[in-house]
Design an enzyme around this catalytic site. Structure first.
Site, PDB file in Angstrom:
ATOM      1  N   ALA A   1     -57.107  -2.335  57.285  1.00  0.00           N
ATOM      2  CA  ALA A   1     -56.471  -2.723  58.531  1.00  0.00           C
ATOM      3  C   ALA A   1     -57.622  -2.701  59.493  1.00  0.00           C
ATOM      4  CB  ALA A   1     -55.797  -1.531  59.049  1.00  0.00           C
TER       5      ALA A   1
ATOM      6  N   THR B   1     -63.926   8.704  62.519  1.00  0.00           N
ATOM      7  CA  THR B   1     -65.438   8.195  62.422  1.00  0.00           C
ATOM      8  C   THR B   1     -66.123   9.360  63.231  1.00  0.00           C
ATOM      9  OG1 THR B   1     -65.041   5.913  62.164  1.00  0.00           O
ATOM     10  CG2 THR B   1     -67.200   6.603  63.031  1.00  0.00           C
TER      11      THR B   1
ATOM     12  N   TYR C   1     -61.213  -4.875  59.860  1.00  0.00           N
ATOM     13  CA  TYR C   1     -62.426  -4.818  59.008  1.00  0.00           C
ATOM     14  C   TYR C   1     -62.193  -5.692  57.723  1.00  0.00           C
ATOM     15  CZ  TYR C   1     -63.312  -0.844  61.901  1.00  0.00           C
ATOM     16  OH  TYR C   1     -63.662   0.011  63.040  1.00  0.00           O
TER      17      TYR C   1
END
Length: 269
Positions: A239, A88, A242
């Site tokens: 996973a 991210t 979320y």
């Protein structure tokens, strides 16, 4: 090999394909890869020296030669078993397109020898999927056009390009979502605080059948965007707490309809 950022060294065991596209799932990815994380070239060299030293005859190990050797899976050629993990970056502006330096980062990993390059997690709608500021999307033409040259460059340098997508569900951040809300299988808040705000996550709204269909369509539309861009594969993030993980877990899924209760129902989403 110049790799100043974190890379993943993994052993690809199997990948499913659909219509010529590689498809993996994070919920089962540990069954498909064995991971070692490296933050510098020196650590990578240390690993290469120690891998055979740690060998135990009773266990299965891959040699250094195998890790750095090419192989094929269902028509896809991998030059080694080095991959760049989804990371991210939170660089996108209001148009939901990452900064150029983030694109350049992915291309450099391909230039420097990675066999697989994953995108950061792409959120699947403009309403309730976003958990962090500055996340990217892949659902309109400007976004598709921005990613196309990046993927072509990754592929030109011999790497496989895979898009990862996800929906944060109850771990979404309402303040950064256009709809200013978070939704989940059930109104059960995460036990941990939001790491960016240090405040508790709000109790999410329970998804109606209409919203479930709407969110599923968001995954489908995002996948269409990846196909239009030209990615070699699509990974569905299932996973880390979320949305998909929330449906699968009886801790966060308290539904009594066709999407909750039994294992079969919890897998329906």
């Amino acid at each position: 090999m110049h790799c100043p950022s974190v890379i993943i060294v993994g052993v690809v065991k199997s990948l499913a394909t659909d219509g010529g596209k590689v498809i993996t799932s994070c919920s089962s990815v540990l069954n498909k890869w064995r991971f070692c994380l490296f933050t510098s070239p020196s650590l990578l060299k240390s690993y290469k020296k120690s891998i055979n030293r740690a060998y135990r005859p009773e266990e299965k190990h891959m040699s250094t030669e195998e890790i750095f050797s090419p192989f094929q899976i269902k028509g896809f050629s991998f030059r080694n078993r080095l991959g760049v993990a989804p990371m991210t970056r939170m660089s996108a502006g209001p148009e939901s397109i990452p900064r150029q330096d983030v694109f350049d980062f992915l291309v450099r990993r391909a230039e420097n020898g990675a066999a697989v390059v994953f995108t950061e997690a792409i959120v699947t709608d403009y309403e309730s999927s976003q958990g962090y500021p500055g996340q990217a999307r892949m659902t309109n033409q400007p976004q598709v056009d921005a990613w196309k040259p990046v993927v072509k460059e990754i592929q030109k340098h011999g790497a496989i390009a895979i898009m990862q997508m996800f929906h944060c569900g109850r771990m979404a951040w309402p303040e950064v979502n256009p709809a200013a809300r978070s939704i989940a299988p059930s109104p059960v808040a995460p036990s941990q605080d939001n790491p960016l705000t240090q405040a508790p996550y709000p109790v999410p709204e329970e998804m109606s059948p209409f919203e479930i269909d709407h969110v599923i369509n968001g995954f489908a539309e995002t996948a269409k965007g990846a196909v239009a861009v030209g990615f070699d594969g699509i990974e569905i993030h299932g996973a880390h707490g979320y949305l998909i993980n929330q449906f699968l877990s009886s801790y966060s899924n308290k539904r009594t309809d066709g999407y909750g209760g039994s294992v079969e129902n919890r897998f329906r989403f």
